[in-house]
Design a protein around this motif. Structure first.
Motif, PDB file in Angstrom:
ATOM      1  N   VAL A 129      12.268   1.557   1.551  1.00 47.90           N
ATOM      2  CA  VAL A 129      13.352   2.196   0.985  1.00 47.90           C
ATOM      3  C   VAL A 129      12.861   2.546  -0.540  1.00 47.90           C
ATOM      4  CG1 VAL A 129      15.945   2.094   0.215  1.00 47.90           C
ATOM      5  CG2 VAL A 129      15.075   1.541   2.553  1.00 47.90           C
ATOM      6  N   LYS A 130      12.444   1.504  -1.241  1.00 44.75           N
ATOM      7  CA  LYS A 130      12.157   1.764  -2.438  1.00 44.75           C
ATOM      8  C   LYS A 130      11.092   2.908  -2.808  1.00 44.75           C
ATOM      9  CE  LYS A 130      11.551  -2.812  -3.431  1.00 44.75           C
ATOM     10  NZ  LYS A 130      11.454  -4.068  -4.039  1.00 44.75           N
ATOM     11  N   GLN A 131      10.098   2.470  -1.738  1.00 39.44           N
ATOM     12  CA  GLN A 131       8.785   3.577  -1.842  1.00 39.44           C
ATOM     13  C   GLN A 131       9.393   5.118  -1.674  1.00 39.44           C
ATOM     14  OE1 GLN A 131       6.022   2.324   0.789  1.00 39.44           O
ATOM     15  NE2 GLN A 131       4.975   1.099  -0.627  1.00 39.44           N
ATOM     16  N   THR A 132      10.219   5.244  -0.790  1.00 38.50           N
ATOM     17  CA  THR A 132      10.792   6.698  -0.408  1.00 38.50           C
ATOM     18  C   THR A 132      11.555   7.284  -1.437  1.00 38.50           C
ATOM     19  OG1 THR A 132      10.818   5.856   2.028  1.00 38.50           O
ATOM     20  CG2 THR A 132      11.949   7.949   1.300  1.00 38.50           C
ATOM     21  N   ARG A 159      21.277   0.670  -5.410  1.00 33.34           N
ATOM     22  CA  ARG A 159      22.121   0.716  -6.828  1.00 33.34           C
ATOM     23  C   ARG A 159      21.439   0.053  -8.047  1.00 33.34           C
ATOM     24  NH1 ARG A 159      27.555  -2.864  -6.516  1.00 33.34           N
ATOM     25  NH2 ARG A 159      27.961  -1.460  -8.633  1.00 33.34           N
ATOM     26  N   LYS A 160      21.668   0.401  -9.200  1.00 30.09           N
ATOM     27  CA  LYS A 160      21.087  -0.281 -10.509  1.00 30.09           C
ATOM     28  C   LYS A 160      19.464  -0.532 -10.265  1.00 30.09           C
ATOM     29  CE  LYS A 160      25.404  -2.816 -11.375  1.00 30.09           C
ATOM     30  NZ  LYS A 160      25.944  -4.197 -11.727  1.00 30.09           N
ATOM     31  N   GLY A 161      18.889  -1.478 -10.268  1.00 30.59           N
ATOM     32  CA  GLY A 161      17.552  -1.727 -10.117  1.00 30.59           C
ATOM     33  C   GLY A 161      16.951  -1.779  -8.944  1.00 30.59           C
ATOM     34  N   ALA A 162      17.708  -1.221  -7.703  1.00 31.46           N
ATOM     35  CA  ALA A 162      17.036  -1.368  -6.447  1.00 31.46           C
ATOM     36  C   ALA A 162      16.728  -2.576  -5.995  1.00 31.46           C
ATOM     37  CB  ALA A 162      15.917  -0.586  -6.523  1.00 31.46           C
ATOM     38  N   ALA A 163      17.611  -3.751  -6.461  1.00 29.08           N
ATOM     39  CA  ALA A 163      17.354  -5.133  -5.924  1.00 29.08           C
ATOM     40  C   ALA A 163      17.792  -5.088  -4.449  1.00 29.08           C
ATOM     41  CB  ALA A 163      17.997  -6.102  -6.853  1.00 29.08           C
ATOM     42  N   GLY A 164      16.943  -5.995  -3.656  1.00 24.81           N
ATOM     43  CA  GLY A 164      17.320  -6.157  -2.483  1.00 24.81           C
ATOM     44  C   GLY A 164      16.877  -5.278  -1.367  1.00 24.81           C
ATOM     45  N   LEU A 165      16.532  -4.027  -2.003  1.00 22.83           N
ATOM     46  CA  LEU A 165      15.803  -3.099  -0.815  1.00 22.83           C
ATOM     47  C   LEU A 165      14.538  -3.344  -0.198  1.00 22.83           C
ATOM     48  CD1 LEU A 165      16.715   0.303  -3.127  1.00 22.83           C
ATOM     49  CD2 LEU A 165      18.148  -0.913  -1.102  1.00 22.83           C
ATOM     50  N   THR A 166      14.472  -2.924   0.994  1.00 27.17           N
ATOM     51  CA  THR A 166      12.924  -3.189   1.552  1.00 27.17           C
ATOM     52  C   THR A 166      12.099  -2.225   0.821  1.00 27.17           C
ATOM     53  OG1 THR A 166      13.552  -1.105   3.374  1.00 27.17           O
ATOM     54  CG2 THR A 166      13.954  -3.373   4.022  1.00 27.17           C
ATOM     55  N   TYR A 184      11.344   6.405  -4.621  1.00 27.86           N
ATOM     56  CA  TYR A 184      10.437   6.903  -5.906  1.00 27.86           C
ATOM     57  C   TYR A 184       9.852   8.319  -5.426  1.00 27.86           C
ATOM     58  CZ  TYR A 184       6.703   6.723  -9.248  1.00 27.86           C
ATOM     59  OH  TYR A 184       5.574   6.879 -10.028  1.00 27.86           O
ATOM     60  N   PHE A 185       9.305   8.438  -4.232  1.00 29.29           N
ATOM     61  CA  PHE A 185       8.558   9.584  -3.692  1.00 29.29           C
ATOM     62  C   PHE A 185       9.363  10.597  -3.795  1.00 29.29           C
ATOM     63  CE2 PHE A 185       7.043  12.139  -0.356  1.00 29.29           C
ATOM     64  CZ  PHE A 185       5.664  12.342  -0.624  1.00 29.29           C
ATOM     65  N   ARG A 186      10.720  10.630  -3.706  1.00 30.09           N
ATOM     66  CA  ARG A 186      11.612  11.691  -3.589  1.00 30.09           C
ATOM     67  C   ARG A 186      12.377  11.994  -4.966  1.00 30.09           C
ATOM     68  NH1 ARG A 186      14.421  10.892   2.216  1.00 30.09           N
ATOM     69  NH2 ARG A 186      12.738  10.866   3.574  1.00 30.09           N
ATOM     70  N   GLY A 187      12.123  11.041  -6.125  1.00 29.71           N
ATOM     71  CA  GLY A 187      12.411  11.234  -7.247  1.00 29.71           C
ATOM     72  C   GLY A 187      13.890  10.742  -7.458  1.00 29.71           C
ATOM     73  N   LEU A 188      14.320   9.706  -6.739  1.00 28.70           N
ATOM     74  CA  LEU A 188      15.661   9.067  -6.849  1.00 28.70           C
ATOM     75  C   LEU A 188      15.388   7.816  -7.586  1.00 28.70           C
ATOM     76  CD1 LEU A 188      17.024   9.630  -3.171  1.00 28.70           C
ATOM     77  CD2 LEU A 188      17.240  11.232  -5.294  1.00 28.70           C
ATOM     78  N   LEU A 189      14.338   7.340  -7.758  1.00 26.67           N
ATOM     79  CA  LEU A 189      14.069   6.096  -8.380  1.00 26.67           C
ATOM     80  C   LEU A 189      12.878   6.229  -9.411  1.00 26.67           C
ATOM     81  CD1 LEU A 189      14.539   2.683  -8.791  1.00 26.67           C
ATOM     82  CD2 LEU A 189      12.878   2.789  -7.021  1.00 26.67           C
ATOM     83  N   GLY A 190      13.075   5.820 -10.789  1.00 29.08           N
ATOM     84  CA  GLY A 190      12.144   6.044 -11.576  1.00 29.08           C
ATOM     85  C   GLY A 190      11.889   4.683 -12.325  1.00 29.08           C
ATOM     86  N   PHE A 191      10.780   4.581 -13.343  1.00 26.32           N
ATOM     87  CA  PHE A 191      10.507   3.497 -13.943  1.00 26.32           C
ATOM     88  C   PHE A 191      11.532   2.873 -14.442  1.00 26.32           C
ATOM     89  CE2 PHE A 191       6.579   6.399 -14.226  1.00 26.32           C
ATOM     90  CZ  PHE A 191       5.783   5.301 -13.568  1.00 26.32           C
ATOM     91  N   ASN A 192      12.581   3.496 -15.096  1.00 19.23           N
ATOM     92  CA  ASN A 192      13.904   2.742 -15.460  1.00 19.23           C
ATOM     93  C   ASN A 192      14.947   2.461 -14.598  1.00 19.23           C
ATOM     94  OD1 ASN A 192      12.995   2.529 -18.264  1.00 19.23           O
ATOM     95  ND2 ASN A 192      13.214   4.759 -18.380  1.00 19.23           N
ATOM     96  N   LEU A 196       0.902  -1.276  -0.131  1.00 18.16           N
ATOM     97  CA  LEU A 196      -0.079  -0.127  -0.010  1.00 18.16           C
ATOM     98  C   LEU A 196       0.933   1.317   0.145  1.00 18.16           C
ATOM     99  CD1 LEU A 196      -2.867   1.285   0.059  1.00 18.16           C
ATOM    100  CD2 LEU A 196      -2.880   0.709   2.601  1.00 18.16           C
ATOM    101  N   TYR A 197       0.738   2.201  -1.044  1.00 16.79           N
ATOM    102  CA  TYR A 197       1.533   3.355  -1.248  1.00 16.79           C
ATOM    103  C   TYR A 197       0.896   4.458  -0.863  1.00 16.79           C
ATOM    104  CZ  TYR A 197       4.509   6.426  -3.702  1.00 16.79           C
ATOM    105  OH  TYR A 197       5.453   7.776  -3.975  1.00 16.79           O
ATOM    106  N   ARG A 198      -0.485   4.571  -1.437  1.00 20.15           N
ATOM    107  CA  ARG A 198      -1.159   6.095  -1.382  1.00 20.15           C
ATOM    108  C   ARG A 198      -2.558   5.842  -0.659  1.00 20.15           C
ATOM    109  NH1 ARG A 198      -2.966   9.882  -6.567  1.00 20.15           N
ATOM    110  NH2 ARG A 198      -4.827  10.835  -5.579  1.00 20.15           N
ATOM    111  N   VAL A 199      -2.881   6.833   0.367  1.00 20.81           N
ATOM    112  CA  VAL A 199      -4.263   6.893   0.891  1.00 20.81           C
ATOM    113  C   VAL A 199      -4.830   8.206   0.804  1.00 20.81           C
ATOM    114  CG1 VAL A 199      -5.346   6.588   3.129  1.00 20.81           C
ATOM    115  CG2 VAL A 199      -3.297   5.186   2.750  1.00 20.81           C
ATOM    116  N   ASP A 200      -5.940   8.426  -0.058  1.00 27.10           N
ATOM    117  CA  ASP A 200      -6.890   9.541  -0.089  1.00 27.10           C
ATOM    118  C   ASP A 200      -7.805   9.529   1.194  1.00 27.10           C
ATOM    119  OD1 ASP A 200      -5.407  10.591  -2.255  1.00 27.10           O
ATOM    120  OD2 ASP A 200      -6.715   9.335  -3.567  1.00 27.10           O
ATOM    121  N   LEU A 201      -7.902  10.711   1.935  1.00 26.45           N
ATOM    122  CA  LEU A 201      -8.822  10.910   2.990  1.00 26.45           C
ATOM    123  C   LEU A 201      -9.585  12.029   2.610  1.00 26.45           C
ATOM    124  CD1 LEU A 201      -6.408  10.707   6.205  1.00 26.45           C
ATOM    125  CD2 LEU A 201      -7.878   8.788   5.048  1.00 26.45           C
ATOM    126  N   LEU A 202     -11.010  11.477   2.486  1.00 29.28           N
ATOM    127  CA  LEU A 202     -12.195  12.634   2.058  1.00 29.28           C
ATOM    128  C   LEU A 202     -12.910  12.846   3.557  1.00 29.28           C
ATOM    129  CD1 LEU A 202     -13.375  14.094  -0.345  1.00 29.28           C
ATOM    130  CD2 LEU A 202     -15.164  12.225  -0.366  1.00 29.28           C
TER     131      LEU A 202
END
Length: 339
Positions: A189-192, A179-186, A194-202, A108-114
């Motif tokens: 860490v991967k979500q953070t 590093r590289k494809g972010a293998a082995g990360l929790t 991506y959220f901060r622009g350090l990890l992209g689709f590639n 789970l990555y995103r929660v919208d609260l109305l």
């Protein structure tokens, strides 16, 4: 989904079950037209049967509202929640609700609260909250920004060092090689990243400074300073950390590894002999030592890169053998004479 009885926001979610319908009715009819208990039960059961989850919102053990959570399009990564309370909640309180909705769900990555507030003086009748659109505000939260564990990224020649704190932000819990494809990360860490622009689709986007660096907690600032000094050469990092949980054997291996001085190496067999002096038995433990070091969550602090193969070859390092070679070369260059 967790019930955080000690969430720092001061707001707790308590799971609602049909057996709690009387409590639900007692609260909701302060603000809504009366219905029979059976009518409320049918209405709420329809929500639950549709796969939604419902919670009471508590402040100081008093019910102040409710939350109705759904997964749009059966999404695994997104939740939409309607939050209704007697009085408006602060952003920190809403963040606490989002944190509890996410709980231990690593996907789970995103929660919208109305969010709606329903208290109105001298109000005798309000239409059913489930069937009308009420004036509401939308607040979006992402897992990295509500996590109690904070993450910092240090750029270096091999991507980033990712540092993760304990939930109280008093100590370091793990260091991960990103590093590289972010293998082995929790997942955190991967979500953070991506959220901060350090990890992209590639994959990894190298060479960027952590955009959250100026807002880091004190332990991350200290860890960043100490690890940068280490990478510059000649400095053994000194950072408060939590000694990792693991099996008794893993912890003994990690403790012996922790005792290896800066710029010195040991073999897997030598670590095994320190744990089991009987050479016949210790000879069978070298591979187990390697497996224990592969599970080390605090590389550099617990310097598993200083443990090498019996033939003095560089083998078995989570960050890659090239990184192991780099760290050893760094230390050998700056290490003083060994007495």
């Amino acid at each position: 989904m967790n019930h955080y009885s000690d969430d720092p926001s001061g707001v707790q979610l308590q799971r609602f079950y049909l057996k709690d319908i009387q409590h639900f009715r007692d609260f909701i009819e302060q603000y809504h037209s009366p219905r029979s208990l059976a009518a409320w039960r049918r209405l709420v059961k329809g929500r639950l049967d549709a796969g939604e989850q419902m919670f009471f919102v508590l402040k100081e053990n008093e019910i102040v509202g409710g939350v109705d959570v759904a997964a749009p399009f059966d999404s695994l990564t997104w939740r939409m929640a309607r939050v209704w309370t007697k009085e408006p909640l602060t952003r920190e309180e809403l963040k606490g609700i989002a944190r509890q909705i996410i709980g231990d769900d690593e996907v789970l990555y995103r929660v919208d609260l109305l969010c709606s507030s329903h208290i109105r003086k001298n109000m005798s009748y309000v239409r059913d909250i489930f069937d009308i659109d009420l004036e509401a505000t939308l607040n979006t939260f992402f897992a990295p920004e509500v996590s109690l564990r904070h993450v910092g990224f240090i750029p270096w020649d091999y991507g980033y060092l990712a540092i993760v704190t304990t939930p109280d932000c008093e100590k370091i819990e793990s260091i991960q090689f990103f590093r590289k494809g972010a293998a082995g990360l929790t997942t955190l860490v991967k979500q953070t990243a991506y959220f901060r622009g350090l990890l992209g689709f590639n994959g990894i986007i190298p060479g960027k400074e952590d955009p959250a660096m100026d807002e880091e907690c004190e332990i991350l600032k200290l860890a960043r300073q100490e690890l940068n000094r280490y990478l510059e050469g000649g400095h053994e990092p000194s950072i408060p950390y939590v000694f990792p949980e693991g099996t008794e054997f893993q912890q003994r291996v990690w403790q012996k590894t922790l005792e290896i001085p800066f710029g010195v190496v040991r073999t897997y067999a030598e670590i095994a002999e320190q744990i089991q002096p009987d050479k016949e038995k210790s000879g069978q433990l070298a591979r187990a030592v390697g497996r224990a070091l592969a599970a080390n969550p605090l590389p550099i602090i617990i310097p598993c890169h200083r443990v090498i193969g019996a033939n003095r070859e560089l083998v078995g390092f989570g960050g890659g053998v090239d990184m192991k070679d780099y760290l050893l070369q760094l230390e050998m260059w700056y290490a003083g004479p060994v007495s």
